[in-house]
Scaffold this motif. Structure first.
Motif, mmCIF file in Angstrom:
data_model
loop_
_atom_site.group_PDB
_atom_site.id
_atom_site.type_symbol
_atom_site.label_atom_id
_atom_site.label_comp_id
_atom_site.label_asym_id
_atom_site.label_seq_id
_atom_site.Cartn_x
_atom_site.Cartn_y
_atom_site.Cartn_z
ATOM 1 N N ALA A 356 43.870 39.146 47.315
ATOM 2 C CA ALA A 356 42.856 39.431 46.302
ATOM 3 C C ALA A 356 42.996 38.454 45.141
ATOM 4 C CB ALA A 356 42.998 40.864 45.792
ATOM 5 N N TYR A 357 41.883 38.145 44.529
ATOM 6 C CA TYR A 357 41.913 37.286 43.349
ATOM 7 C C TYR A 357 42.409 38.053 42.125
ATOM 8 C CZ TYR A 357 39.297 33.539 45.649
ATOM 9 O OH TYR A 357 38.906 32.518 46.477
ATOM 10 N N LYS A 358 43.146 37.352 41.283
ATOM 11 C CA LYS A 358 43.560 37.944 40.005
ATOM 12 C C LYS A 358 42.342 38.131 39.100
ATOM 13 C CE LYS A 358 46.375 37.199 35.872
ATOM 14 N NZ LYS A 358 47.331 36.309 35.164
ATOM 15 N N ASN A 359 41.459 37.162 39.094
ATOM 16 C CA ASN A 359 40.291 37.197 38.223
ATOM 17 C C ASN A 359 39.044 37.473 39.058
ATOM 18 O OD1 ASN A 359 41.680 36.443 35.729
ATOM 19 N ND2 ASN A 359 41.983 34.458 36.729
ATOM 20 N N GLU A 360 38.501 38.667 38.877
ATOM 21 C CA GLU A 360 37.301 39.070 39.591
ATOM 22 C C GLU A 360 36.080 38.905 38.688
ATOM 23 O OE1 GLU A 360 37.082 40.137 42.750
ATOM 24 O OE2 GLU A 360 39.225 40.046 43.173
ATOM 25 N N THR A 361 34.894 38.955 39.278
ATOM 26 C CA THR A 361 33.672 38.752 38.500
ATOM 27 C C THR A 361 32.778 39.987 38.448
ATOM 28 O OG1 THR A 361 32.563 37.862 40.462
ATOM 29 C CG2 THR A 361 33.639 36.274 38.988
ATOM 30 N N ASP A 362 32.964 40.915 39.374
ATOM 31 C CA ASP A 362 32.124 42.108 39.450
ATOM 32 C C ASP A 362 32.964 43.320 39.057
ATOM 33 O OD1 ASP A 362 30.907 44.515 40.589
ATOM 34 O OD2 ASP A 362 29.535 43.179 41.644
ATOM 35 N N GLN A 399 56.529 45.438 42.868
ATOM 36 C CA GLN A 399 55.960 44.143 42.475
ATOM 37 C C GLN A 399 54.454 44.122 42.721
ATOM 38 O OE1 GLN A 399 57.305 41.865 40.824
ATOM 39 N NE2 GLN A 399 56.400 39.862 41.274
ATOM 40 N N SER A 400 54.024 44.704 43.849
ATOM 41 C CA SER A 400 52.589 44.790 44.119
ATOM 42 C C SER A 400 51.867 45.569 43.030
ATOM 43 C CB SER A 400 52.348 45.450 45.484
ATOM 44 O OG SER A 400 52.836 44.652 46.544
ATOM 45 N N GLU A 401 52.504 46.614 42.509
ATOM 46 C CA GLU A 401 51.898 47.388 41.424
ATOM 47 C C GLU A 401 51.577 46.495 40.230
ATOM 48 O OE1 GLU A 401 54.516 50.510 40.348
ATOM 49 O OE2 GLU A 401 54.089 51.755 42.108
ATOM 50 N N GLN A 402 52.510 45.608 39.907
ATOM 51 C CA GLN A 402 52.281 44.720 38.772
ATOM 52 C C GLN A 402 51.094 43.799 39.029
ATOM 53 O OE1 GLN A 402 55.820 42.996 36.877
ATOM 54 N NE2 GLN A 402 57.084 44.248 38.243
ATOM 55 N N PHE A 403 50.974 43.303 40.259
ATOM 56 C CA PHE A 403 49.832 42.452 40.590
ATOM 57 C C PHE A 403 48.517 43.220 40.468
ATOM 58 C CE2 PHE A 403 52.559 39.721 43.704
ATOM 59 C CZ PHE A 403 53.144 39.068 42.624
ATOM 60 N N ILE A 404 48.490 44.438 41.021
ATOM 61 C CA ILE A 404 47.251 45.234 40.982
ATOM 62 C C ILE A 404 46.831 45.498 39.540
ATOM 63 C CG2 ILE A 404 46.235 47.469 41.586
ATOM 64 C CD1 ILE A 404 48.171 47.434 44.068
ATOM 65 N N ARG A 405 47.806 45.786 38.685
ATOM 66 C CA ARG A 405 47.499 46.070 37.277
ATOM 67 C C ARG A 405 47.002 44.829 36.532
ATOM 68 N NH1 ARG A 405 49.205 51.074 35.629
ATOM 69 N NH2 ARG A 405 50.805 52.123 36.911
ATOM 70 N N GLN A 406 47.248 43.638 37.079
ATOM 71 C CA GLN A 406 46.809 42.407 36.426
ATOM 72 C C GLN A 406 45.413 41.958 36.868
ATOM 73 O OE1 GLN A 406 49.760 39.157 36.429
ATOM 74 N NE2 GLN A 406 51.290 40.708 36.920
ATOM 75 N N ILE A 407 44.854 42.541 37.908
ATOM 76 C CA ILE A 407 43.515 42.148 38.354
ATOM 77 C C ILE A 407 42.520 42.456 37.250
ATOM 78 C CG2 ILE A 407 41.684 42.621 40.030
ATOM 79 C CD1 ILE A 407 43.882 43.051 42.127
ATOM 80 N N SER A 408 41.726 41.454 36.867
ATOM 81 C CA SER A 408 40.921 41.536 35.648
ATOM 82 C C SER A 408 39.500 41.034 35.860
ATOM 83 C CB SER A 408 41.568 40.696 34.533
ATOM 84 O OG SER A 408 42.905 41.100 34.286
ATOM 85 N N VAL A 409 38.622 41.430 34.962
ATOM 86 C CA VAL A 409 37.281 40.870 34.823
ATOM 87 C C VAL A 409 37.137 40.409 33.377
ATOM 88 C CG1 VAL A 409 34.804 41.339 34.863
ATOM 89 C CG2 VAL A 409 36.271 42.291 36.648
#
Length: 418
Positions: A356-362, A399-409
């Motif tokens: 998954a991308y860290k920076n999403e658009t939708d 560690q995956s939790e930290q990544f999921i929490r960083q996914i942003s728009v």
């Protein structure tokens, strides 16, 4: 393409108690036990790196990348999480589209059916192979990708959406599966004999190198029909990663990758395609994820590990391989656990990832994606065992939790925490 799971006839794999250090390092409370074949040794050897360097751009940009997840997070961190996905969420998208690996497709089909019932979010997953999943993510034609091979630095740099997170979802065994009429004993393979078969150097089932470990093959004077993947495949990556480690000839002549130049053999598309070719061709051999051999009632072999023991592929022996490698898994979670140390480790063990991308658009899609990823790495893990996949160690999930929490728009994290 969907794979129906209610047709699977899966055998239950036995479990035994293990040493506390292995349980904590590999599974955490309530996860899978270690290998039944023998107690696993404590992790002392670094995990094999993938073709992607550990210090990747994705890892460097993340504040979570300060240390190995096994060292930085408590093994019980994921299990202790109070966050749970319990139903629909206002404002999230009602559908997600993903594609990629066939290795975890039976598990993902089960997951997404259950997830739809819980949240009313329809997750459409197409098992087209890891190469296709990576390409779809790079081109942003899907909401998430899936791969059994970590993306390389070059692949991440080519991704249109920028930084990519790797979220491990399951561990499994790649097996050498075969169709040998009138041979009922479990075959034994070494790295050299498997490499010899897939290089075309070992052409008969009664070759002395095979007979040395399998006396019952002495009278099987039949040509070996080799079957391999025809598509870009994370299963191919795991299998060739192992062969490159275990055989200098293979490393020099073929190497590892999601696609390689096969010296011999028939091609099959996806794990189902290889299993089907093996099933249809007497005296054939191929490589698939364990569940596909079980589903098609095909024989599959034991493989000699680094300590010289022939190990049966199972949840336990895969968990042992993860335990033996846990301390050196890199913080970006792009790792390999093939040919792991330890008496009980199955040598062709691998992980599978959602991408998954860290920076999403939708915004709506991003909320739905983060909730699905959280559920998959937490509540979804309870479905792994019955479908012959090992659960992800809790330290990695932290560690995956930290990544999921960083996914942003637009720079703002979107995971709602429920």
């Amino acid at each position: 393409m969907k794979i129906g799971l209610n047709r699977f006839s899966l055998r239950r794999l036995s479990s035994v108690a293990i040493a506390p250090v292995l349980l904590l390092a590999a599974c955490g409370p309530g996860s899978q036990p270690a290998a039944t074949t023998a107690p696993a040794s404590a992790p002392t050897t670094a995990a094999k790196p993938t073709s992607a360097p550990a210090a990747s751009p994705a890892a460097a940009a993340s504040p979570a990348a300060a240390a190995s997840p096994a060292a930085a997070a408590s093994p019980s961190a994921a299990a202790a999480s109070s966050v749970s996905i319990s139903g629909p969420f206002p404002g999230e998208a009602k559908s997600l589209n993903g594609a990629g690996a066939t290795f975890p497709a039976p598990l993902y089909q089960k997951w997404f059916d259950e997830y739809s019932k819980l949240t009313q979010v329809q997750v459409n997953y197409q098992p087209i192979g890891s190469g296709g999943g990576i390409k779809g993510l790079q081109d942003q034609t899907i909401d998430f990708g899936a791969s059994d091979a970590p993306m390389t630095d070059e692949q991440i740099q080519a991704a249109k959406g920028g930084e990519v997170f790797h979220i491990p979802t399951a561990l499994g065994a790649i097996v050498a599966t075969y169709n040998l009429p009138n041979v009922s004993t479990r075959l034994k393979f070494t790295g050299d004999t498997l490499a010899g078969i897939f290089l075309g150097d070992i052409q008969k089932w009664n070759d002395p190198k095979l007979v040395a470990d399998n006396p019952d093959l002495a009278n099987v004077n039949q040509d070996i029909v080799v079957v391999h993947r025809s598509d870009g495949s994370g299963t191919t990556f795991g299998f060739t990663d192992y062969l490159s480690t275990a055989s200098k000839d293979w490393q020099q002549k073929v190497g590892k990758g999601t696609s390689v130049n096969w010296p011999v053999g028939l091609g099959g598309s996806g794990n189902p395609g290889v299993a089907g070719e093996v099933q249809q061709n007497p005296y054939s051999i191929g490589y698939v994820e364990l569940i596909y051999a079980v589903q098609n009632n095909l024989g599959y072999g034991m493989v000699k590990n680094k300590t010289g023991r022939f190990i049966d592929p199972s949840l336990d022996s895969v968990t042992a391989a993860a335990a033996a490698s846990a301390q050196s898994i890199p913080p970006d979670l792009r790792f390999s656990i093939v040919d792991a140390p330890g008496d009980a480790s199955y040598p062709i063990s691998t992980a599978t990832w959602l991408l998954a991308y860290k920076n999403e658009t939708d915004q709506a899609k991003a909320i739905a994606l983060t909730r699905m990823l959280w559920w998959a790495t937490h509540e979804g893990q309870r479905f792994n065992k019955d479908l012959a996949y090992a659960t992800v160690p809790d330290a990695i999930t932290a560690q995956s939790e930290q990544f999921i929490r960083q996914i942003s728009v637009e720079g703002k994290p979107v995971f709602p925490g429920r």
